[in-house]
Each structure stands twice: as structure tokens, then as C-alpha cells.
Design a protein around this motif. Structure first.
Motif, mmCIF file in Angstrom:
data_model
loop_
_atom_site.group_PDB
_atom_site.id
_atom_site.type_symbol
_atom_site.label_atom_id
_atom_site.label_comp_id
_atom_site.label_asym_id
_atom_site.label_seq_id
_atom_site.Cartn_x
_atom_site.Cartn_y
_atom_site.Cartn_z
ATOM 1 N N GLY A 257 -10.480 6.854 5.690
ATOM 2 C CA GLY A 257 -10.016 7.171 4.340
ATOM 3 C C GLY A 257 -11.083 7.894 3.555
ATOM 4 O O GLY A 257 -12.157 8.211 4.066
ATOM 5 N N SER A 258 -10.769 8.166 2.296
ATOM 6 C CA SER A 258 -11.719 8.823 1.403
ATOM 7 C C SER A 258 -12.271 7.795 0.432
ATOM 8 O O SER A 258 -11.529 6.956 -0.081
ATOM 9 C CB SER A 258 -11.028 9.943 0.631
ATOM 10 O OG SER A 258 -11.827 10.330 -0.472
ATOM 11 N N SER B 150 -15.040 13.504 0.811
ATOM 12 C CA SER B 150 -15.779 12.224 0.787
ATOM 13 C C SER B 150 -15.189 11.215 1.767
ATOM 14 O O SER B 150 -14.853 10.087 1.401
ATOM 15 C CB SER B 150 -15.775 11.634 -0.629
ATOM 16 O OG SER B 150 -16.207 12.575 -1.576
ATOM 17 N N LEU B 151 -15.051 11.622 3.025
ATOM 18 C CA LEU B 151 -14.403 10.752 4.020
ATOM 19 C C LEU B 151 -15.352 9.664 4.509
ATOM 20 O O LEU B 151 -16.534 9.907 4.740
ATOM 21 C CB LEU B 151 -13.922 11.601 5.200
ATOM 22 C CG LEU B 151 -12.913 12.688 4.824
ATOM 23 C CD1 LEU B 151 -12.552 13.546 6.039
ATOM 24 C CD2 LEU B 151 -11.643 12.090 4.228
ATOM 25 N N LEU C 50 -12.982 8.289 -2.405
ATOM 26 C CA LEU C 50 -12.483 8.566 -3.749
ATOM 27 C C LEU C 50 -11.008 8.258 -3.909
ATOM 28 O O LEU C 50 -10.459 8.404 -4.992
ATOM 29 C CB LEU C 50 -12.732 10.036 -4.097
ATOM 30 C CG LEU C 50 -14.200 10.435 -4.232
ATOM 31 C CD1 LEU C 50 -14.315 11.922 -4.496
ATOM 32 C CD2 LEU C 50 -14.853 9.646 -5.343
ATOM 33 N N VAL C 51 -10.340 7.872 -2.824
ATOM 34 C CA VAL C 51 -8.892 7.695 -2.903
ATOM 35 C C VAL C 51 -8.527 6.264 -2.513
ATOM 36 O O VAL C 51 -8.880 5.801 -1.432
ATOM 37 C CB VAL C 51 -8.179 8.691 -1.952
ATOM 38 C CG1 VAL C 51 -6.679 8.467 -1.987
ATOM 39 C CG2 VAL C 51 -8.532 10.116 -2.337
#
Lengths: 193, 570
Positions: free
Chosen positions: A51-52, A41-42, A54-55
Motif C-alpha cells: 500500500g501507500s 510513497s509505497l 499516504l493512503v
């Protein structure tokens, strides 16, 4: 001896099927059907991966919304919690220090949303509550010289409501909000505002 | 409770209730008849028997079944240990990782063999891709073994004057191909759709908005998460397990994994009902399991809705409940719903950090483990676990009314009663005997990370999790230190095989008997009266064994918390 041979052959054959073929087939299907999700999910900004979705990633300073504190320094490949017990003196000390720091940043004595002073279970929680986003809005508006109502509207647009109004709770994804914030600033500058 | 929460509960439980009965009946056909899936997978099934040189039609007496199971487990375990110790010489090790230390390798091999998935290692930092794949294989095999033991016991109960209880390899292979495989594939894809990575790519280095470098993980996470949930394994791809946003990204994925935790364990109850021909009894057992599960949820949710007075006194808005070690997208409610499911099943995955849960919530998790994880328990393991209680109650009630105890028409004799006692007592005896020295020896205390009564809870939790083959942890506990790695390994071993062996022995001994017709004097083994007796057996055996230990751990911490007492004292 026959027993040993049967066991050995059986575990090798099962290993081939479930340890190798199964994950490979799943990878093939996922890569075809959900390539974005299957690859982390970038998110991109200006053509560059930043980034992602999700992170959580670290945001410092008053110009961006901050995610929740991380017990693992936002290490995407080493998620983890503080694991401090509710009766651990350190836990109270950590929460107090973070609350005081927020009050200093905001320059007021308002009570701080709990999520902003507690580390999550993963240390990578990508979300904050809508209240935690609105709490930070004056800080972001001031530092970017943007009117507060624009920031509030941006937050409102980024609230992810519970599925069917039932499953889960409303959250705001910090990275997506900050990327939209950068776009908003750029648009304001371009229009000479 | 707000209406949205009620609706959430209805959806969560509703899906499980809808799916469990058809799945349970389908599973009964897998083990004693034919299924349509065999048309496609039948050739594969036959190839497996052929290469291994086993005859699936050859029925075995219980001791042959047990011997084959143990040899298979021994070979798998030694192989896994060898892989973990020799991974530097094996393929798929791009980061050139060295061997796991002996104690941690032993712990990990036992952990995955026994369906526990206690993680003393750090996956990202210590395991090659090849080693991870070897663990996935055991995540398939260990629930299939649990289901095999359960259906062997069901057959023992159902059969009349039979010398045999089935064929181990046939049960193993059919469980793998016709139960686990068709479930994990759609669930893996659902998780991947929700955002769980599924790739072969190495970690993706990313420079963040403010210039931090992050390694975004890749790899076959969705595939592993799927079997980890369906197979009551619980050992996650990422450190934070199902709290990691890459492993459980959304409220929807949380619903999916929660259903996956409970699906096969509850379905197995109805497999039992079909195979022994007593659907009524299956519903009674289900009701007992559900009661404990719901009570655990109510206690957890009630405890998680508030924070202690010392936190509440700080300038923070803590009215929505305990957010320490809780993810924003789940909050205290969905975290409280997850906790009794993962500990009632011997799953052991987590979506919050149990170490930071309020004492009563932590105690619910601990108590579930001390019951032996039977509400509804791991794949297969929950059902053979609770059948020990069923037989115990039949025997006890029989003695009380002065009649020969009978279960589904079969007389329960001294031999079965003794075997039942072994299976029932191994859980409390092993937990207490292993936790007691661990609470005083310096080599063990080095694993404890929190001061005060919570430290004792951490030790109790580790050994309870091991014996119950659960695998969840109070995460601060230093599981990799040699003493704890070895002794928790011993706990997992005892908790698995000293229950499996008596279960198979009981299966053999019941299979040899003939059912007598049920009379008016027979104790009914279904209905609310039997359900109440069963519930009290489940609660009393554990309650009497563990009350002193619980009083010194979570109960003491509860009173300290609400009195505002922190640790260390000064």
C-alpha cells in the motif's frame, strides 16, 4: 484572419511549453530527486508492496488498528467525502451506528474518539489521532495475546509530532503502525514469548 | 487560542507578508521594464511572438486589447471543447475513454477558460491524459489573462493622455514566462518532495495487507497542483482536491499550498502600488483585504470548534471540534485557516469538505464568493475587482461633498461611473437571477443532495462559485446533471467577461485623461478613512443584495442546528 491565426499559433505554442514540456521536466527532476515520494510513497512488507503510506486502506477485525471510516470504500483512485450537511438526519444516524459498533468491539461504554466515527474529506485519511490509537489498543492486545503496555509503547513510538512542535497536530499513521504491529507479533513468537 | 495555534498563524501569515512586497515589485518590472530572467527566457519570449506573428511593441487602445483577448479566449475555448468531445480519437488515452457529454464538456471548457475550475467531470474516470494536459494549459493561461487585464487597468490609471493601454500578447506571454513559470517550478518540487506523485506511470495496483485491491494513482500531480495553486485555479488532480493525502500529504505541504494560494493575489496589490505610483494606497487596499480575510477566519474557526447538540449527545468525544469531512492531519484549525483563503482568493481548492462544515463556516465561504472573491481575489481578478469598489467610493464620496470626484488626480465622470456599476452589479445580479430559477425547477433540484435549508445553500453556493470564478463547491451538489452543468457554465462566463470588459473600458477611458494636481479638497484615497469607506462598500453592496437569500440558507440552518432540528423533518 491574422487575429485568428495568431491566437491559434499562440495557444498551440503555449500548449507545447506548459502542457507537455513543463510536466515532463518536473517528472524528470522529481524521479531523480525524490523517487519514493514521486511514485506514490509505497510501503513494502516482506518484499511485497502492501500500500501507500499516504493512503488509508481497509482494516477489519480486532487484530489490526482501524483507520477512519471512508465515504468511498477506501478507493485510492476515487477520493471523496460523505458531503452530509451538519443538519442531515443521515449524518447523525451514521455516527451513532459507528459509535455503537465500536463500543461493541471494545466491550465497554467508553465514549469513542470522534475521528473514528466520522468520514474524512478524502475518504483516504491515512492517520488517526493518538487518542484514537490508544482507544483501540486493548482490542488489538487481547486478540494478539500481547501485553497492553507493549502495544502502548508501539503507539507512542509511532506518534508523528507537529513539525517544530507547532505546525499541524500529532497523528499516527495507521498502515505504518499495523506493519510494525505485525513485526512485533512475529518477534514475540520467535522469542517464544 | 493555544500558543501553538498563535505561532502557526504567525508562520502562515508571516511567510506571505515577507514574500508579497518583493514579488509585487518584481511583477511591476515584468510588465513595464526588464527583469534578469529575460536573459535566459528572452529568446523563448521572442520565438513565441515570432511564430504567432505579433508585434509586442505595438501598443493597443483598450478595444483592440479587449478584442484580441476575446478572440484568443474564443479560440482556446473552442479548442478545449473539441478536445473534450473528441478525446477518443486523440492520443494518450490508454483507458479508451469516450467523449465527455456535451453539457459537461461545455461546462468544463468555460470553467478552465475563466480561471474557475468548477469540476462537473470526474478526472480519474472521464478524462484522458491528453485532456488533462489541455486543462493544465488553461490553468497557466487563465491567470496570465487575469494579470494582463489587471496591469492594463493599472496602466490606464497611471498614464497621461494616452490612447493605448499596452499589448495583450506581450502581457500574456510575460506573465506566463516571468511570473508564473519561475514560481511553479520550485513549488512543484517542494510538493513532490512532500509526497505528491510526479510520474508518467499508470495507476499502480496494490494488494493491501488484508487483501483489498487498491489503485494507487500516479501521473503529473505535483506539476498540476503547483499551477493550480499559484494560478488561483483550484481544480485538483484528485477528486478530494487538497484534502487528498496524495495532493496535500502533510502539515508542511498544507503551509506550502496555503502560501501559494495567497502569494500572487496579494503581490498584485503591490504591483498596483508600483505601477500607479502610490504605495500608500496599495497598503490601504491590502489592509481592507486582510481585514475581511482575518474576520472570515475568526468566524470559521469559532464555528468549527464545536458540533451541534445532536452529535454531541452521542457517545463520542467531540470536544476538539467538527471532524466531519476534515482530515486528521489538519483538524478543524488548519481547515478553518484554509477556508477563507481559498474563497477570498478565487482559488477554490479545498482541504476539507465544505458541505459538512458548520453553517456559519459554510456561510463565510459563501459570503466570500458573493463579495466576488476580492479578498484578495484571483490572480489579477482580485485587483481589478476591488478597483471597481475603489472607484465607486471615490465617485460616491465626491458626490456627497459636492466636488468632482477625482482618483489619483483623474476626474471620474459619468462614463466611468456607469462602467463601474456594471462591474459591481454583475456579481449579485447574475448570482440571484441564476439561483432563483435553479431553486424551483425540478431539473435543477435533482442536483441537490442535502435536505432542508442546506439544500438552498448548495444551490446558492454553486452559482456564487460560478459567477465569482471560484470553483469550490458544496461537494454533494450534482454538478454533472445537464441543467446545472449548462447554467453554472453561463454563470462562470458572465462573471468573467462582464467584469473584464468594463475593466478594460475604464482603463481606456482613464488613460486618455490627464491628472490634475492634488489639492486640499481632494478626497484622500489612502489611509484609514478611505480604508473604512472601501470596506463598507465591499460589505454593503453584497450585504444588501444577499441578506434575504443567506437568511433562508445558512442562517436558517445555523438556528436549526443549535436547536437540534434535523432534516428531513421526520
Amino acid at each position: 484572419m491574422r487575429e485568428l491565426r495568431a491566437s491559434l499559433v499562440m495557444i498551440l505554442a503555449i500548449g507545447l511549453l506548459f502542457g507537455l514540456i513543463y510536466p515532463l521536466v518536473m517528472t524528470g527532476i522529481s524521479q531523480l530527486a525524490f523517487p519514493w515520494q514521486a511514485n506514490g510513497s509505497l510501503l513494502r512488507q516482506g518484499g511485497r508492496v502492501v500500500g501507500s503510506a499516504l493512503v488509508a486502506q481497509r482494516f477489519r477485525g480486532p487484530t489490526y488498528f482501524h483507520p477512519r471510516p471512508s465515504a468511498v470504500g477506501y478507493a485510492a483512485n476515487g477520493s471523496g467525502a460523505s458531503n452530509l450537511a451538519p443538519t442531515n438526519r443521515l449524518l447523525i444516524a451514521h455516527v451513532r451506528r459507528r459509535a455503537e459498533r465500536w463500543q461493541l468491539r471494545l466491550g465497554n461504554k467508553q465514549a469513542v474518539p470522534f475521528g473514528l466515527v466520522t468520514s474524512s474529506a478524502s475518504g483516504l485519511d491515512p492517520d488517526i489521532s493518538p487518542a484514537a490509537a490508544r482507544y483501540q489498543a486493548p482490542m488489538v492486545a487481547r486478540s494478539r495475546h500481547l501485553p497492553l503496555h507493549l502495544i502502548d509503547r508501539l503507539i507512542a513510538r509511532h506518534i508523528q509530532e507537529p513539525l517544530l512542535g507547532i505546525l499541524g497536530r500529532p497523528v499516527v499513521n495507521v498502515l505504518e503502525l499495523n506493519l510494525a504491529l505485525d513485526r512485533l507479533s512475529a518477534a514475540q513468537k520467535a522469542s517464544g514469548g | 487560542m493555544p500558543a501553538a495555534h498563535v505561532a502557526e498563524l504567525v508562520i502562515y501569515f508571516g511567510i506571505v507578508l515577507l514574500l508579497m512586497v518583493p514579488l509585487g515589485r518584481y511583477m511591476a518590472r515584468v510588465y513595464q521594464g526588464e527583469v534578469w530572467l529575460a536573459r535566459w527566457l528572452g529568446p523563448l519570449e521572442r520565438i513565441l511572438y515570432k511564430v504567432a506573428g505579433v508585434d509586442p511593441a505595438a501598443e493597443q487602445p483598450w478595444y483592440r486589447y479587449a478584442a484580441q483577448l476575446l478572440v484568443f479566449q474564443l479560440v482556446s475555448g473552442l479548442g478545449l471543447y473539441a478536445i473534450l468531445r473528441l478525446q477518443q480519437f486523440l492520443p494518450l488515452n490508454p483507458q479508451r475513454l469516450g467523449p465527455l457529454p456535451p453539457a459537461v464538456a461545455f461546462n468544463t471548457a468555460v470553467s478552465f477558460l475563466t480561471n474557475t475550475n468548477w469540476q462537473a467531470y470526474s478526472g480519474e474516470a472521464q478524462l484522458s491524459y491528453f485532456s488533462q494536459m489541455a486543462l493544465i494549459v488553461q490553468q497557466f493561461v487563465s491567470p496570465a489573462v487575469g494579470l494582463a487585464v489587471a496591469v492594463a487597468l493599472f496602466r490606464g490609471i497611471a498614464r497621461q493622455s494616452s490612447k493605448t493601454i499596452g499589448n495583450f500578447y506581450r502581457d500574456l506571454v510575460r506573465g506566463l514566462l516571468y511570473v508564473l513559470l519561475p514560481l511553479v517550478i520550485p513549488f512543484a518540487l517542494l510538493l513532490s518532495w512532500q509526497g505528491v506523485p510526479q510520474s508518467l506511470a499508470p495507476y499502480h495496483p496494490v494488494t493491501t495487507v488484508q487483501g483489498q485491491v487498491q489503485q494507487i494513482p500516479g501521473g503529473p500531480a505535483a506539476a498540476m497542483t503547483s499551477i493550480m495553486m499559484i494560478g488561483s485555479n483550484g481544480g485538483g488532480y484528485f477528486g478530494a482536491n487538497n484534502a487528498d493525502p496524495l495532493e496535500n500529504p502533510s502539515a508542511l505541504s498544507n503551509l506550502i499550498v496555503w502560501v501559494m494560494i495567497l502569494l500572487v493575489p496579494f503581490a498584485t496589490v503591490f504591483t498596483y502600488g508600483e505601477m500607479v505610483g502610490s504605495r500608500r494606497q496599495a497598503w490601504t487596499i491590502f489592509a481592507v483585504m486582510l481585514t475581511v480575510l482575518l474576520a472570515g477566519f475568526a468566524l470559521t474557526w469559532n464555528s468549527s470548534r464545536a458540533v451541534g447538540p445532536r452529535l454531541a449527545a452521542l457517545p463520542v468525544r467531540s470536544s476538539s471540534g467538527n471532524m466531519v469531512g476534515v482530515e486528521e492531519r489538519f483538524g478543524p484549525f488548519l481547515s478553518s485557516l484554509y477556508l477563507p483563503a481559498t474563497t477570498g482568493v478565487s482559488n477554490g481548492s479545498v482541504n476539507s469538505a465544505f458541505d459538512s462544515a458548520n453553517p456559519v463556516a459554510g456561510m463565510v465561504a459563501l459570503a466570500d464568493l458573493m463579495l466576488g472573491c476580492i479578498t484578495p481575489g484571483g490572480d489579477g481578478a482580485g485587483m481589478y475587482g476591488i478597483l471597481f469598489h475603489v472607484l465607486f467610493i471615490v465617485f460616491l464620496a465626491g458626490l456627497m461633498v459636492g466636488r468632482t470626484p477625482e482618483f489619483l488626480g483623474k476626474k471620474i465622470s459619468i462614463r466611468e461611473a456607469k462602467l463601474v456599476m456594471i462591474g459591481l452589479l454583475i456579481t449579485p445580479v447574475a448570482i440571484l437571477l441564476l439561483a432563483a430559477p435553479a431553486a424551483v425547477l425540478p431539473a435543477s433540484l435533482a442536483s441537490v443532495s442535502n435536505p432542508g435549508p442546506h439544500g438552498l445553500s448548495q444551490i446558492l453556493y454553486a452559482y456564487s462559485s460560478g459567477v465569482a470564478n471560484n470553483g469550490s463547491a458544496f461537494g454533494g451538489f450534482g454538478a454533472a446533471l445537464p441543467y446545472s452543468a449548462i447554467m453554472v457554465g453561463v454563470a462562470m462566463f458572465l462573471g468573467r467577461y462582464l467584469i473584464i470588459l468594463p475593466a478594460l473600458a475604464i482603463a481606456g477611458s482613464l488613460a486618455a485623461k490627464t491628472s490634475a494636481p492634488v489639492t486640499a479638497g481632494t478626497l484622500p484615497t489612502s489611509g484609514w478613512m478611505f480604508g473604512l469607506l472601501l470596506l463598507s462598500s465591499v460589505l454593503v453592496v453584497a450585504g444588501l443584495s444577499f441578506f434575504p437569500a443567506l437568511a433562508l440558507g445558512p442562517v436558517a440552518e445555523h438556528f436549526a442546528l443549535w436547536a437540534g432540528q434535523l432534516f428531513p423533518l421526520h
